[in-house]
Design an enzyme around this catalytic site. Structure first.
Site, mmCIF file in Angstrom:
data_model
loop_
_atom_site.group_PDB
_atom_site.id
_atom_site.type_symbol
_atom_site.label_atom_id
_atom_site.label_comp_id
_atom_site.label_asym_id
_atom_site.label_seq_id
_atom_site.Cartn_x
_atom_site.Cartn_y
_atom_site.Cartn_z
ATOM 1 N N GLU A 174 18.976 69.426 27.197
ATOM 2 C CA GLU A 174 19.155 68.077 26.638
ATOM 3 C C GLU A 174 19.586 67.082 27.709
ATOM 4 O O GLU A 174 20.787 66.884 27.936
ATOM 5 C CB GLU A 174 20.178 68.104 25.492
ATOM 6 C CG GLU A 174 20.355 66.733 24.846
ATOM 7 C CD GLU A 174 21.335 66.716 23.673
ATOM 8 O OE1 GLU A 174 21.985 67.738 23.401
ATOM 9 O OE2 GLU A 174 21.442 65.656 23.038
ATOM 10 N N LYS A 186 15.165 68.775 24.600
ATOM 11 C CA LYS A 186 15.742 67.858 23.606
ATOM 12 C C LYS A 186 15.963 66.505 24.277
ATOM 13 O O LYS A 186 17.038 66.248 24.847
ATOM 14 C CB LYS A 186 17.058 68.443 23.070
ATOM 15 C CG LYS A 186 17.800 67.522 22.119
ATOM 16 C CD LYS A 186 18.853 68.264 21.331
ATOM 17 C CE LYS A 186 19.661 67.288 20.496
ATOM 18 N NZ LYS A 186 20.453 67.937 19.462
HETATM 19 P P1 13P Z 1 22.387 62.875 17.523
HETATM 20 O O1 13P Z 1 21.073 63.180 16.827
HETATM 21 O O2 13P Z 1 23.416 62.296 16.612
HETATM 22 O O3 13P Z 1 22.172 62.110 18.799
HETATM 23 O O4 13P Z 1 22.999 64.277 17.934
HETATM 24 C C1 13P Z 1 22.190 65.188 18.550
HETATM 25 C C2 13P Z 1 22.953 65.976 19.519
HETATM 26 O O5 13P Z 1 23.019 67.178 19.433
HETATM 27 C C3 13P Z 1 23.620 65.278 20.634
HETATM 28 O O6 13P Z 1 24.001 66.211 21.600
#
Ligand code: 13P
Length: 343
Positions: free
Chosen positions: A177, A219
Site C-alpha cells: 500500500e 493497494k
Molecule cells: P480507507 O479506505 O479509509 O482509506 O482505509 C483503507 C486503509 O486500509 C488505509 O490503510
C-alpha cells in the site's frame, strides 16, 4: 515460499464480485472514528464494533477478506469463537496490518516513513499460526512544494519491498500500500505525476528484492485532485487517469489491485470504482480491479450504530447495503439509483 498458495490467496482476495474490508484501524485511528459518534474507545467498545461488522448476515457474499488490527486478532465473538476462526468459517480470509505506524523521515518534519521491520518475521510467524493468510503495510506520500522527496520515495518503497519478501517467506500474501495522500490543494495532474513516480519505484524495488509478484496485491490511491482543490472532476476522468497510471507502472502478472478509499465519501468511492471497472471491462486489462476500503465501507454504519446495542441490526443492514453496492461497482454494475433500493 509456497508460490502456488500465495497466488491462490491473492486471487481469492480479488475474486470477481468481492473485495476487502479494511477494519485495521490502529488504536489511535479508531479513537478518532469513535470520537465522531461520542463513544469512548476501549477494548470492549472496539470488540463490539468489530463484531457488528464481522457478524453481518450475508456479508461473505461481497467481502473476500478482512484486514484486522493486532488487537482484534486476539478477540472473540460473543459466543467465544476467535474472530479469525469465525471469518474462516464464513470463507472470509483473515489478514492483519503488520506495519507499526509512521515516524518522521530522518531529517524531515514534513515526510514520514513506516515502521515495523525490526521484529517483523517473528510476528508474522505467529499470525500465520493463528490463521492469517495475508498482511498489509502502508506507506504514505504527501504532495506539496518539492514533495514527495526522492529520499522519501526511495526509503518507503524499499521498506515495502523488504516487508513483502519477508511476508512471502512466511507464506503470507503481502498487500503493498503506497498511498499518495489526498490532503492539500494539488491538482489531479499532480496526483497523476506523483503516483506514477511512486508506483514506478515500488515495482523497481519489488523486483530488486525478488518479490514474487503473482503472490502480491497492490493497494493504491485513485488519481484524484487534492481534497481542498476546487476544480471539479468526474468519475470518468478519475477512472481514465487512474487506469493510465496503472498501465504504465503495474506489471500485468500482478493478480489484482484493490483501491483504498483515502477520505473519499462512500458515494465518491463507489462511483469512482464503478467508472474504473466500466473502463477496465472495455479495455481488457490484465488485473482484477477491486476495493480494500475502510471509511468508504464503514462511515454510515458507524454513524447508525453510534455505540448503541439496539442499533446493531439497522447498522448491519446499512453495512450490507454498502458492501452490496461496492461489489456492484467492483463489477462496473453500480448506478446511483440503487442507493434507494432495499437489499
Ligand atoms: P480507507 O479506505 O479509509 O482509506 O482505509 C483503507 C486503509 O486500509 C488505509 O490503510
Amino acid at each position: 515460499m509456497d508460490k502456488e498458495h500465495l497466488n491462490q490467496i491473492a486471487k481469492a482476495l480479488v475474486s470477481k464480485n468481492k473485495g476487502i474490508l479494511a477494519a485495521d484501524e490502529s488504536t489511535g485511528t479508531i479513537k478518532k472514528r469513535f470520537d465522531t459518534i461520542n463513544l469512548a474507545s476501549n477494548l470492549s467498545s472496539r470488540r463490539n464494533y468489530r463484531e457488528l461488522l464481522f457478524t453481518t448476515p450475508n456479508i461473505n457474499k461481497y467481502i473476500s477478506g478482512i484486514i484486522l488490527f493486532d488487537e482484534t486478532t486476539q478477540q472473540n465473538t460473543i459466543e467465544g469463537m476467535s474472530f479469525i476462526n469465525h471469518l474462516n468459517k464464513l470463507n472470509i480470509i483473515p489478514g492483519v496490518k503488520v506495519d507499526q505506524g509512521l515516524q518522521n523521515l530522518t531529517g524531515s518534519n514534513e515526510e514520514m516513513i513506516t515502521t515495523g521491520l525490526d521484529n517483523l518475521e517473528s510476528r508474522l510467524i505467529e499470525y500465520k499460526k493463528i490463521g492469517c493468510e495475508f498482511v498489509k503495510w502502508r506507506a504514505v506520500f504527501s504532495i506539496g512544494p518539492n514533495l514527495p522527496t526522492k529520499n522519501c520515495i526511495n526509503t518507503n518503497t524499499r521498506l515495502l519491498a523488504k516487508y513483502a519478501i519477508i511476508s512471502q517467506k512466511t507464506n503470507l500474501v503481502p498487500i503493498i500500500e503506497p498511498e499518495v495522500l489526498m490532503d492539500g490543494d494539488h491538482s489531479i495532474k499532480d496526483c497523476y505525476i506523483t503516483t506514477e513516480q511512486v508506483l514506478t519505484e515500488t515495482y523497481k524495488q519489488l523486483n530488486d528484492y525478488g518479490v514474487f509478484l503473482k503472490g502480491t496485491l497492490l493497494k493504491p490511491n485513485m488519481i484524484l485532485p487534492g481534497s481542498s482543490n476546487q476544480i471539479k472532476t468526474n468519475p470518468e476522468e478519475i477512472a481514465m487517469k487512474t487506469i493510465a497510471v496503472l498501465k504504465k507502472t503495474v506489471p500485468p502478472i500482478v493478480p489484482g489491485i484493490a483501491f483504498l478509499s483515502g477520505g473519499q465519501t462512500e458515494l465518491e468511492a463507489t462511483n469512482n470504482l464503478n467508472a474504473i471497472n466500466i473502463q477496465a471491462n472495455a479495455n481488457n486489462l490484465p488485473w482484477e480491479l477491486s476495493f480494500s476500503y475502510g471509511r468508504a465501507l464503514q462511515s454510515a454504519t458507524l454513524k447508525e450504530w453510534s455505540g448503541i446495542s439496539a442499533n446493531k441490526k439497522s447498522a448491519q443492514t446499512i453495512f450490507l447495503q454498502r458492501a452490496t453496492l461496492t461489489s456492484a461497482a467492483r463489477q462496473g454494475q453500480y448506478s446511483p439509483s440503487l442507493e434507494n433500493t432495499n437489499i
